[in-house]
Every structure is written in structure tokens, then in C-alpha cells.
Design an enzyme around this catalytic site. Structure first.
Site, PDB file in Angstrom:
ATOM      1  N   ASN A  12       0.855  -1.191   0.000  1.00 27.57           N
ATOM      2  CA  ASN A  12       0.000   0.000   0.000  1.00 27.57           C
ATOM      3  C   ASN A  12       0.897   1.249   0.000  1.00 27.57           C
ATOM      4  O   ASN A  12       1.711   1.437   0.914  1.00 27.57           O
ATOM      5  CB  ASN A  12      -0.890  -0.043   1.254  1.00 27.57           C
ATOM      6  CG  ASN A  12      -1.835   1.136   1.328  1.00 27.57           C
ATOM      7  OD1 ASN A  12      -1.435   2.260   1.047  1.00 27.57           O
ATOM      8  ND2 ASN A  12      -3.062   0.907   1.719  1.00 27.57           N
ATOM      9  N   HIS A  15       0.988   6.224   1.867  1.00 23.26           N
ATOM     10  CA  HIS A  15       1.720   7.169   2.706  1.00 23.26           C
ATOM     11  C   HIS A  15       2.937   7.785   2.027  1.00 23.26           C
ATOM     12  O   HIS A  15       3.528   8.728   2.558  1.00 23.26           O
ATOM     13  CB  HIS A  15       2.015   6.550   4.070  1.00 23.26           C
ATOM     14  CG  HIS A  15       0.722   6.260   4.777  1.00 23.26           C
ATOM     15  ND1 HIS A  15      -0.174   7.260   5.085  1.00 23.26           N
ATOM     16  CD2 HIS A  15       0.137   5.102   5.136  1.00 23.26           C
ATOM     17  CE1 HIS A  15      -1.245   6.721   5.636  1.00 23.26           C
ATOM     18  NE2 HIS A  15      -1.082   5.413   5.674  1.00 23.26           N
ATOM     19  N   HIS A  48      -5.564   3.703  -1.686  1.00 27.67           N
ATOM     20  CA  HIS A  48      -6.892   4.104  -1.188  1.00 27.67           C
ATOM     21  C   HIS A  48      -7.172   5.534  -1.646  1.00 27.67           C
ATOM     22  O   HIS A  48      -6.522   6.475  -1.186  1.00 27.67           O
ATOM     23  CB  HIS A  48      -6.880   4.007   0.345  1.00 27.67           C
ATOM     24  CG  HIS A  48      -8.207   4.260   0.982  1.00 27.67           C
ATOM     25  ND1 HIS A  48      -8.411   4.137   2.336  1.00 27.67           N
ATOM     26  CD2 HIS A  48      -9.408   4.637   0.474  1.00 27.67           C
ATOM     27  CE1 HIS A  48      -9.665   4.416   2.637  1.00 27.67           C
ATOM     28  NE2 HIS A  48     -10.292   4.740   1.517  1.00 27.67           N
ATOM     29  N   ARG A  50      -9.245   8.290  -1.069  1.00 28.95           N
ATOM     30  CA  ARG A  50     -10.227   8.711  -0.067  1.00 28.95           C
ATOM     31  C   ARG A  50     -11.061   9.867  -0.593  1.00 28.95           C
ATOM     32  O   ARG A  50     -10.623  10.632  -1.458  1.00 28.95           O
ATOM     33  CB  ARG A  50      -9.521   9.145   1.224  1.00 28.95           C
ATOM     34  CG  ARG A  50      -8.857   7.992   1.967  1.00 28.95           C
ATOM     35  CD  ARG A  50      -8.328   8.465   3.306  1.00 28.95           C
ATOM     36  NE  ARG A  50      -9.401   8.616   4.262  1.00 28.95           N
ATOM     37  CZ  ARG A  50      -9.659   7.770   5.255  1.00 28.95           C
ATOM     38  NH1 ARG A  50      -8.905   6.706   5.432  1.00 28.95           N
ATOM     39  NH2 ARG A  50     -10.654   7.978   6.067  1.00 28.95           N
ATOM     40  N   ARG A  54      -6.808  12.889   0.824  1.00 33.97           N
ATOM     41  CA  ARG A  54      -5.722  13.319   1.725  1.00 33.97           C
ATOM     42  C   ARG A  54      -4.371  12.728   1.335  1.00 33.97           C
ATOM     43  O   ARG A  54      -3.339  13.248   1.686  1.00 33.97           O
ATOM     44  CB  ARG A  54      -6.046  12.986   3.177  1.00 33.97           C
ATOM     45  CG  ARG A  54      -6.001  11.522   3.486  1.00 33.97           C
ATOM     46  CD  ARG A  54      -6.207  11.267   4.949  1.00 33.97           C
ATOM     47  NE  ARG A  54      -7.559  11.566   5.386  1.00 33.97           N
ATOM     48  CZ  ARG A  54      -8.121  11.046   6.481  1.00 33.97           C
ATOM     49  NH1 ARG A  54      -7.415  10.229   7.247  1.00 33.97           N
ATOM     50  NH2 ARG A  54      -9.343  11.321   6.824  1.00 33.97           N
ATOM     51  N   GLU A  75      -8.646   0.645  -3.010  1.00 32.63           N
ATOM     52  CA  GLU A  75      -9.492   0.704  -1.814  1.00 32.63           C
ATOM     53  C   GLU A  75     -10.437   1.875  -1.976  1.00 32.63           C
ATOM     54  O   GLU A  75     -10.005   2.984  -2.326  1.00 32.63           O
ATOM     55  CB  GLU A  75      -8.639   0.901  -0.569  1.00 32.63           C
ATOM     56  CG  GLU A  75      -7.819  -0.310  -0.219  1.00 32.63           C
ATOM     57  CD  GLU A  75      -6.989  -0.073   1.035  1.00 32.63           C
ATOM     58  OE1 GLU A  75      -7.139   0.986   1.666  1.00 32.63           O
ATOM     59  OE2 GLU A  75      -6.194  -0.950   1.362  1.00 32.63           O
ATOM     60  N   THR A 106      -8.437   3.811   8.359  1.00 35.21           N
ATOM     61  CA  THR A 106      -9.670   3.021   8.374  1.00 35.21           C
ATOM     62  C   THR A 106      -9.802   2.318   9.717  1.00 35.21           C
ATOM     63  O   THR A 106      -9.015   1.436  10.042  1.00 35.21           O
ATOM     64  CB  THR A 106      -9.633   1.981   7.227  1.00 35.21           C
ATOM     65  OG1 THR A 106      -9.204   2.653   6.053  1.00 35.21           O
ATOM     66  CG2 THR A 106     -10.989   1.371   7.003  1.00 35.21           C
ATOM     67  N   GLU A 156     -11.270  -9.166   3.053  1.00 38.34           N
ATOM     68  CA  GLU A 156      -9.998  -8.836   3.692  1.00 38.34           C
ATOM     69  C   GLU A 156     -10.284  -8.662   5.172  1.00 38.34           C
ATOM     70  O   GLU A 156     -11.106  -7.834   5.568  1.00 38.34           O
ATOM     71  CB  GLU A 156      -9.392  -7.560   3.092  1.00 38.34           C
ATOM     72  CG  GLU A 156      -8.064  -7.225   3.765  1.00 38.34           C
ATOM     73  CD  GLU A 156      -7.247  -6.174   3.028  1.00 38.34           C
ATOM     74  OE1 GLU A 156      -7.337  -6.097   1.787  1.00 38.34           O
ATOM     75  OE2 GLU A 156      -6.523  -5.423   3.713  1.00 38.34           O
ATOM     76  N   HIS A 195      -3.860  -4.380   7.742  1.00 41.72           N
ATOM     77  CA  HIS A 195      -3.984  -3.191   8.586  1.00 41.72           C
ATOM     78  C   HIS A 195      -3.092  -3.301   9.812  1.00 41.72           C
ATOM     79  O   HIS A 195      -3.278  -4.177  10.644  1.00 41.72           O
ATOM     80  CB  HIS A 195      -5.418  -2.888   9.026  1.00 41.72           C
ATOM     81  CG  HIS A 195      -5.625  -1.405   9.227  1.00 41.72           C
ATOM     82  ND1 HIS A 195      -5.145  -0.747  10.327  1.00 41.72           N
ATOM     83  CD2 HIS A 195      -6.183  -0.457   8.454  1.00 41.72           C
ATOM     84  CE1 HIS A 195      -5.425   0.531  10.223  1.00 41.72           C
ATOM     85  NE2 HIS A 195      -6.051   0.744   9.081  1.00 41.72           N
TER      86      HIS A 195
HETATM   87  N1  PXP Z   1      -6.002  -3.037   4.018  1.00 35.59           N
HETATM   88  C1  PXP Z   1      -6.951  -2.075   4.061  1.00 35.59           C
HETATM   89  C2  PXP Z   1      -8.324  -2.427   3.600  1.00 35.59           C
HETATM   90  C3  PXP Z   1      -6.649  -0.765   4.488  1.00 35.59           C
HETATM   91  O1  PXP Z   1      -7.611   0.170   4.539  1.00 35.59           O
HETATM   92  C4  PXP Z   1      -5.326  -0.459   4.848  1.00 35.59           C
HETATM   93  C5  PXP Z   1      -4.967   0.933   5.243  1.00 35.59           C
HETATM   94  O2  PXP Z   1      -5.201   1.788   4.183  1.00 35.59           O
HETATM   95  C6  PXP Z   1      -4.374  -1.481   4.766  1.00 35.59           C
HETATM   96  C7  PXP Z   1      -4.741  -2.764   4.378  1.00 35.59           C
HETATM   97  C8  PXP Z   1      -2.939  -1.240   5.105  1.00 35.59           C
HETATM   98  O3  PXP Z   1      -2.810  -0.876   6.436  1.00 35.59           O
HETATM   99  P1  PXP Z   1      -1.428  -0.322   6.963  1.00 35.59           P
HETATM  100  O4  PXP Z   1      -1.131   0.922   6.199  1.00 35.59           O
HETATM  101  O5  PXP Z   1      -1.664  -0.091   8.410  1.00 35.59           O
HETATM  102  O6  PXP Z   1      -0.397  -1.395   6.697  1.00 35.59           O
END
Ligand code: PXP
Length: 248
Positions: A12, A15, A48, A50, A54, A75, A106, A156, A195
Site C-alpha cells: 500500500n 503514505h 486508497h 479517499r 488526503r 481501496e 480506516t 480482507e 492493517h
Molecule cells: N487493508 C486495508 C483495507 C486498508 O484500509 C489499509 C490501510 O489503508 C491497509 C490494508 C494497510 O494498512 P497499513 O497501512 O496499516 O499497513
């Protein structure tokens, strides 16, 4: 002995965009991060988009779709706006997540059981467009049954609580995830998880045989500051592979 199912890693990159947006310019570029992730052995890219944009922007999604060979897991909140964007881009997968404007990330899983009427046409339209739909849910059996009833092929499991707790509470949450992953498999759902996962928390999740994909972002991007993104991904992969093979 039955053959181990391979465990995919979706990286992901949200960030990277968070840091870029802190100064409003172009650097660091999430697309560059996606290319590094691909070269380092990621199996997919997760982003994601959003409602408040952001981190990831619409232009990021355009570029990820155009320039990355790995499957994109978009996402998205279950809104008309996001549905239209997904249908326009047709990513490999769409993971429907709950979204609250004021949250930092989330927070909980989607209430697939309680929002059946709202989710049903969205799942149907995404699926009809050939997008693999996944629902991001708490590891609760009723949520998995609701996902199955909605026709989503994938769930998930939210690992946030498991990652944030410790001791007996964490052990209980891990057990809930194990049971949910077994139930998902039993009712024919492909099971992913994610997550909050880190080097410390990933192994027990990776060892669950019916989980076939982990989506990991924040920790990898943070760790990349110290060791570089490719090395962070390589280390995460090693921990995942080793746990999967029963070595942790
Ligand atoms: N899976 C989903 C559905 C999420 O919303 C997120 C966070 O955007 C992640 C995985 C990844 O989480 P993290 O950034 O904490 O590893």
C-alpha cells in the site's frame, strides 16, 4: 500433505502520497514507489482514494493504471463517486472499506451484514465490470456470511485490533482471525488480511494457511526511511515466506 497456498504481498503506497502532500509538490512520487515495490517482489499495489483525497489523488490512480504492470487493488468507500471512478478505471480489484472523514486511518471493518441493501448494487456493478470485489471486514463470522450472500468473492480481514493489542487480548484476536479465515475458506471466499502489520506482527498472520494475500502499507513506508523501500519489502517478504513455511 496438501500443498501450501502461496501468500501474496500487496504494498500500500498511500503514505508516500501523504509525505508528498505535506509540501504540495511532486516528491516523493507514489508511482516511483510502486515501481520499486514491483522490482522488490510485491505481487500487487494497493491504493486508497479517499473522499477527501488526503493522500492518493485521482491523477495518481490514472498513472498507476497506465504505468504499473502489477495488479492494482483500489481501496474505496461505497459511494457513487468511487463506484464511477472504479468503473472508469477497471482496476484488477476493488476493496470496499468503511470511511469516516474524521478518522486517521480506516478504523473498523465494513458492516457488510448491516449495509446489505446499500452494498449489493455496488458489488454487482463492480463484479459485472470484471473487477474482483473484496470487502474489508472484522474477523466476525456473520460479516463473512454477509459478504458471501452479497456475492463478493474476496474478504480482507481487519488485523488492526490484533496489531494494536498485546498478551491475552492479542492472542484472543489472533484466534478470532484464524477462525474467520477458516470460515471464509469453508464458504468459498478468498481470504486476505491487513492493517497495522509490522515485522513483529506479520508472522502469525502469514502462517494462517487460508489467508492468501496481505496488504501492508504504513509500516513499510515508515521503515523505508531507514533501510529503503526495496529492503523493507524484502525483509517483510522473508518473514512472510518463513512463517508460511512453518519456520516461525
Ligand atoms: N487493508 C486495508 C483495507 C486498508 O484500509 C489499509 C490501510 O489503508 C491497509 C490494508 C494497510 O494498512 P497499513 O497501512 O496499516 O499497513
Amino acid at each position: 500433505m496438501s500443498k501450501l497456498r502461496p501468500l501474496r504481498l500487496g504494498v500500500n503506497i498511500d503514505h508516500v502520497a501523504t509525505i508528498r502532500n505535506a509540501r504540495g509538490g511532486k516528491h516523493p512520487d507514489p508511482l516511483r514507489a510502486a515501481k520499486i515495490a514491483a522490482a522488490a517482489g510485491a505481487d500487487g499495489i494497493t491504493a486508497h482514494l479517499r473522499e477527501d483525497r488526503r493522500h492518493i489523488s485521482d491523477a495518481d490512480i490514472d498513472r498507476l493504471m497506465a504505468e504499473i504492470d502489477l495488479p492494482l487493488n483500489l481501496e474505496m468507500a461505497a459511494t457513487d463517486e468511487m463506484l464511477a471512478i472504479a468503473l472508469r478505471h477497471k482496476p484488477h480489484a476493488a476493496c470496499i472499506v468503511p470511511e469516516k472523514r474524521e478518522e486517521r486511518t480506516t478504523e473498523g471493518g465494513l458492516d457488510a451484514a448491516g449495509q446489505r441493501q446499500h452494498l449489493s448494487p455496488i458489488v454487482r456493478q463492480l463484479s459485472a465490470a470484471g473487477i474482483r470485489v473484496s470487502l474489508f471486514v472484522e474477523p466476525a463470522l456473520e460479516q463473512l456470511d454477509a459478504a458471501e450472500a452479497l456475492g463478493a468473492p474476496v474478504v480482507e480481514l481487519h488485523t488492526g485490533r490484533y496489531c494494536e493489542t498485546s498478551g491475552a487480548e492479542q492472542a484472543a484476536e489472533l484466534e478470532r482471525i484464524r477462525k474467520a479465515a477458516a470460515h471464509a475458506d469453508a464458504i468459498g471466499l478468498e481470504c486476505h488480511a491487513g492493517h497495522g502489520l509490522t515485522y513483529e506482527t506479520v508472522a502469525p498472520i502469514a502462517a494462517i494457511p487460508t489467508i492468501v494475500e496481505l496488504n501492508i502499507g504504513h509500516f513499510l513506508i515508515g521503515e523505508a526511511i531507514f533501510v529503503g523501500l526495496a529492503e523493507a519489502i524484502r525483509q517483510m517478504r522473508e518473514l512472510m515466506n518463513s512463517a508460511r513455511a512453518g519456520n516461525s
